[in-house]
Design a protein around this motif. Sequence first.
Motif, PDB file in Angstrom:
ATOM      1  N   ASN A   1      54.994  39.424  52.537  1.00  0.00           N
ATOM      2  CA  ASN A   1      55.161  40.748  51.957  1.00  0.00           C
ATOM      3  C   ASN A   1      54.053  41.007  50.938  1.00  0.00           C
ATOM      4  OD1 ASN A   1      56.139  43.201  51.266  1.00  0.00           O
ATOM      5  ND2 ASN A   1      58.153  42.502  50.658  1.00  0.00           N
ATOM      6  N   PRO A   2      52.791  41.016  51.398  1.00  0.00           N
ATOM      7  CA  PRO A   2      51.689  41.227  50.459  1.00  0.00           C
ATOM      8  C   PRO A   2      51.657  42.646  49.886  1.00  0.00           C
ATOM      9  CG  PRO A   2      50.863  41.160  52.701  1.00  0.00           C
ATOM     10  CD  PRO A   2      52.320  40.792  52.757  1.00  0.00           C
ATOM     11  N   ASN A   3      52.414  43.566  50.474  1.00  0.00           N
ATOM     12  CA  ASN A   3      52.428  44.933  49.954  1.00  0.00           C
ATOM     13  C   ASN A   3      52.929  45.009  48.521  1.00  0.00           C
ATOM     14  OD1 ASN A   3      51.472  45.851  52.386  1.00  0.00           O
ATOM     15  ND2 ASN A   3      53.507  46.300  53.187  1.00  0.00           N
ATOM     16  N   LYS A   4      53.669  43.981  48.085  1.00  0.00           N
ATOM     17  CA  LYS A   4      54.187  43.968  46.717  1.00  0.00           C
ATOM     18  C   LYS A   4      53.088  43.777  45.681  1.00  0.00           C
ATOM     19  CE  LYS A   4      58.913  42.572  47.556  1.00  0.00           C
ATOM     20  NZ  LYS A   4      60.002  41.688  47.134  1.00  0.00           N
ATOM     21  N   TRP A   5      51.933  43.225  46.084  1.00  0.00           N
ATOM     22  CA  TRP A   5      50.880  42.941  45.107  1.00  0.00           C
ATOM     23  C   TRP A   5      49.475  43.334  45.573  1.00  0.00           C
ATOM     24  CZ3 TRP A   5      47.271  39.746  47.180  1.00  0.00           C
ATOM     25  CH2 TRP A   5      47.661  38.915  48.223  1.00  0.00           C
ATOM     26  N   LEU A   6      49.320  43.722  46.810  1.00  0.00           N
ATOM     27  CA  LEU A   6      47.990  43.987  47.358  1.00  0.00           C
ATOM     28  C   LEU A   6      47.242  45.085  46.609  1.00  0.00           C
ATOM     29  CD1 LEU A   6      46.406  42.602  49.558  1.00  0.00           C
ATOM     30  CD2 LEU A   6      47.260  44.274  51.178  1.00  0.00           C
ATOM     31  N   SER A   7      47.938  46.117  46.180  1.00  0.00           N
ATOM     32  CA  SER A   7      47.254  47.221  45.505  1.00  0.00           C
ATOM     33  C   SER A   7      46.723  46.817  44.130  1.00  0.00           C
ATOM     34  CB  SER A   7      48.190  48.428  45.365  1.00  0.00           C
ATOM     35  OG  SER A   7      49.280  48.111  44.535  1.00  0.00           O
ATOM     36  N   THR A   8      47.355  45.847  43.483  1.00  0.00           N
ATOM     37  CA  THR A   8      46.902  45.451  42.139  1.00  0.00           C
ATOM     38  C   THR A   8      46.024  44.210  42.146  1.00  0.00           C
ATOM     39  OG1 THR A   8      48.942  44.171  41.814  1.00  0.00           O
ATOM     40  CG2 THR A   8      48.911  46.445  40.981  1.00  0.00           C
ATOM     41  N   HIS A   9      46.180  43.347  43.138  1.00  0.00           N
ATOM     42  CA  HIS A   9      45.427  42.090  43.145  1.00  0.00           C
ATOM     43  C   HIS A   9      44.660  41.841  44.439  1.00  0.00           C
ATOM     44  CE1 HIS A   9      48.093  41.465  39.736  1.00  0.00           C
ATOM     45  NE2 HIS A   9      47.187  40.586  39.327  1.00  0.00           N
ATOM     46  N   GLY A  10      44.655  42.778  45.348  1.00  0.00           N
ATOM     47  CA  GLY A  10      43.943  42.618  46.616  1.00  0.00           C
ATOM     48  C   GLY A  10      42.453  42.404  46.441  1.00  0.00           C
ATOM     49  N   HIS A  11      41.912  42.920  45.342  1.00  0.00           N
ATOM     50  CA  HIS A  11      40.467  42.755  45.092  1.00  0.00           C
ATOM     51  C   HIS A  11      40.094  41.297  44.830  1.00  0.00           C
ATOM     52  CE1 HIS A  11      42.215  43.048  41.068  1.00  0.00           C
ATOM     53  NE2 HIS A  11      41.148  42.408  40.641  1.00  0.00           N
ATOM     54  N   LEU A  12      41.067  40.444  44.581  1.00  0.00           N
ATOM     55  CA  LEU A  12      40.811  39.027  44.309  1.00  0.00           C
ATOM     56  C   LEU A  12      40.771  38.176  45.587  1.00  0.00           C
ATOM     57  CD1 LEU A  12      43.055  38.609  41.164  1.00  0.00           C
ATOM     58  CD2 LEU A  12      40.567  38.794  41.243  1.00  0.00           C
TER      59      LEU A  12
END
Length: 96
Positions: free
Chosen positions: A83-94
């Motif tokens: 469930n990467p949608n829980k954090w992708l918008s804030t930490h996907g750049h990493l």
Amino acid sequence: MDISDKEVIVLGLQFGLKPADLVSVLKSYNSIRLDYSWSNVRNNKCLMIDCLYLYGKKNDTKITVKKAFHITQDLYGVGTKPNPNKWLSTHGHLLV
């Protein structure tokens, strides 16, 4: 709960990743979980499963949420859905 190196290798191979891909997975995982703004939206094991899943999708391994659930169920006795949608918008750049 932390995830062992052995578990990462087993999961990565079952997700269809090559051993060389696991280096990128581990770098991304550590970058995210050690980021000052990481709020543990997902525990360490779930974050690793999310990262493995994203790299599997990126590398066209044909991994699906359902397959990932069954792989983790076989390994841990309890299935975990990526469930990467829980954090992708804030930490996907990493992600490496």
